[in-house]
Scaffold this active site. Structure first.
Site, short mmCIF file in Angstrom:
data_model
loop_
_atom_site.label_atom_id
_atom_site.label_comp_id
_atom_site.label_asym_id
_atom_site.label_seq_id
_atom_site.Cartn_x
_atom_site.Cartn_y
_atom_site.Cartn_z
N CYS A 10 0.84 -1.21 0.00
CA CYS A 10 0.00 0.00 0.00
C CYS A 10 0.87 1.27 0.00
O CYS A 10 1.67 1.48 0.91
CB CYS A 10 -0.90 -0.04 1.24
SG CYS A 10 -1.69 1.53 1.59
N VAL A 50 -5.93 0.77 5.60
CA VAL A 50 -4.61 0.99 6.18
C VAL A 50 -4.01 2.20 5.47
O VAL A 50 -4.41 2.49 4.34
CB VAL A 50 -3.70 -0.27 6.00
CG1 VAL A 50 -4.04 -1.31 7.01
CG2 VAL A 50 -3.73 -0.80 4.57
N GLU A 62 -5.36 7.80 8.11
CA GLU A 62 -5.00 8.79 7.08
C GLU A 62 -3.48 9.06 7.16
O GLU A 62 -2.99 9.65 8.13
CB GLU A 62 -5.75 10.12 7.21
CG GLU A 62 -7.12 10.09 6.57
CD GLU A 62 -7.11 9.80 5.07
OE1 GLU A 62 -7.91 8.95 4.64
OE2 GLU A 62 -6.29 10.39 4.33
N1 LIG Z 1 -6.38 8.42 2.12
C1 LIG Z 1 -5.92 7.22 2.77
C2 LIG Z 1 -5.89 6.10 1.72
C3 LIG Z 1 -5.63 4.73 2.33
C4 LIG Z 1 -5.94 3.61 1.36
O1 LIG Z 1 -6.48 3.82 0.26
N2 LIG Z 1 -5.60 2.39 1.75
C5 LIG Z 1 -5.94 1.23 0.94
C6 LIG Z 1 -4.74 0.34 0.66
S1 LIG Z 1 -3.52 1.16 -0.28
C7 LIG Z 1 -6.93 0.36 1.72
O2 LIG Z 1 -6.73 0.07 2.88
N3 LIG Z 1 -8.00 -0.05 1.04
C8 LIG Z 1 -9.01 -0.88 1.63
C9 LIG Z 1 -9.26 -2.13 0.89
O3 LIG Z 1 -8.49 -2.45 -0.03
O4 LIG Z 1 -10.21 -2.83 1.25
C10 LIG Z 1 -4.55 7.47 3.40
O5 LIG Z 1 -3.84 8.38 2.95
O6 LIG Z 1 -4.19 6.79 4.37
#
Ligand SMILES: N[C@@H](CCC(=O)N[C@@H](CS)C(=O)NCC(=O)O)C(=O)O
Length: 201
Positions: A10, A50, A62
Site C-alpha cells: 500500500c 490501512v 490517514e
Molecule cells: N487516504 C488514505 C488512503 C488509504 C488507502 O487507500 N488504503 C488502501 C490500501 S492502499 C486500503 O486500505 N483499502 C481498503 C481495501 O483495499 O479494502 C490514506 O492516505 O491513508
C-alpha cells in the site's frame, strides 16, 4: 511503543513506514493483507483502510495525519517546516497533491477499475509530474534543499511508476533523477517490504 498497521504493497502505508524509519525510534509494523482485512481494523478505522497507527489510547488513520503526528511527537529530524507560514504552505501543497495527483494513485490501486479509468489515471499522473519536473532542475527536494514531508508523500508514487504502467517520457527526466535521490536514502531502503522491492527490477 507505536504500532503501525501497514499494507505490504500500500503506497499510503509506505509513506508512514518512511517517516518511522527517518525518525529512527522504536516502533512495530504489523503487516496487513489488504485483500483480507483483519476484522479489528474496521473498529480502528471507520473507512476500513490501512495505514492505522496505534499508540496507547490514541488511534489514527490517514497517512498524512499519522505522519504529522509522528513528526510532532519525535521532532528530529523535523519533516514539516518549523516556520508557521512555511508549514501552512506545506500543508496546502499536501492537500493540493492529494486532490490532483494522489487521487489517481488510489485509482491505480483499485483492483476493480476498468482499463479506461486506469489509462486516464496514468495520463493524469504523467501530466502532473511533467508539470512539476522543471522544479528539480533548480532544487534537490520538493521544498528546496531539505528533505521534507512533501518528499515522503510523493516517494511511494515515484517508486511505483513502472509498476502502474506510467509511460516515462523525456520531460520526466528531472523527476526520475529526484526519485533516485529519494530512493537512495537509508530510511527509504529500510521502509521497503518484499512486495515493494519486487515492484522494480
Ligand atoms: N487516504 C488514505 C488512503 C488509504 C488507502 O487507500 N488504503 C488502501 C490500501 S492502499 C486500503 O486500505 N483499502 C481498503 C481495501 O483495499 O479494502 C490514506 O492516505 O491513508
Amino acid at each position: 511503543m507505536m504500532k503501525l498497521y501497514s499494507g505490504t504493497s500500500c503506497p499510503f502505508s509506505h509513506r508512514c513506514r518512511i517517516v518511522l524509519f527517518e525518525k529512527g525510534m522504536d516502533f512495530e509494523i504489523l503487516d496487513v493483507d489488504t485483500h483480507s482485512m483483519p476484522e479489528d481494523l474496521a473498529v480502528m478505522n471507520p473507512y476500513n483502510e490501512v495505514p492505522v497507527l496505534v499508540e496507547r489510547d490514541l488511534t489514527l488513520y490517514e497517512s498524512n495525519i499519522i505522519n504529522e503526528y509522528i513528526d510532532e511527537r519525535f521532532p528530529h529530524p523535523q519533516l514539516m517546516p518549523a516556520d508557521p507560514v512555511m508549514r501552512a504552505r506545506a500543508r496546502l501543497m499536501l492537500f493540493n497533491f492529494e486532490r490532483e495527483l494522489f487521487v489517481h494513485m488510489k485509482t491505480l490501486e483499485d483492483g476493480a477499475a476498468t482499463k479506461k479509468t486506469l489509462d486516464a489515471a496514468r495520463v493524469a499522473v504523467r501530466d502532473s509530474l511533467t508539470q512539476i519536473a522543471p522544479l528539480f532542475a533548480k532544487q534537490k527536494f520538493m521544498l528546496g534543499e531539505e528533505f521534507s514531508m512533501l518528499d515522503v508523500a510523493i516517494a511511494p508514487l515515484l517508486w511505483r511508476l513502472e509498476h502502474y504502467g506510467i509511460e516515462m517520457t523525456k520531460p520526466l527526466v528531472p523527476i526520475l533523477k529526484y526519485a533516485e535521490r529519494l530512493f537512495s536514502r537509508q530510511a527509504f531502503i529500510d521502509s521497503l517490504t518484499p512486495n515493494e522491492k519486487a515492484m522494480r527490477k
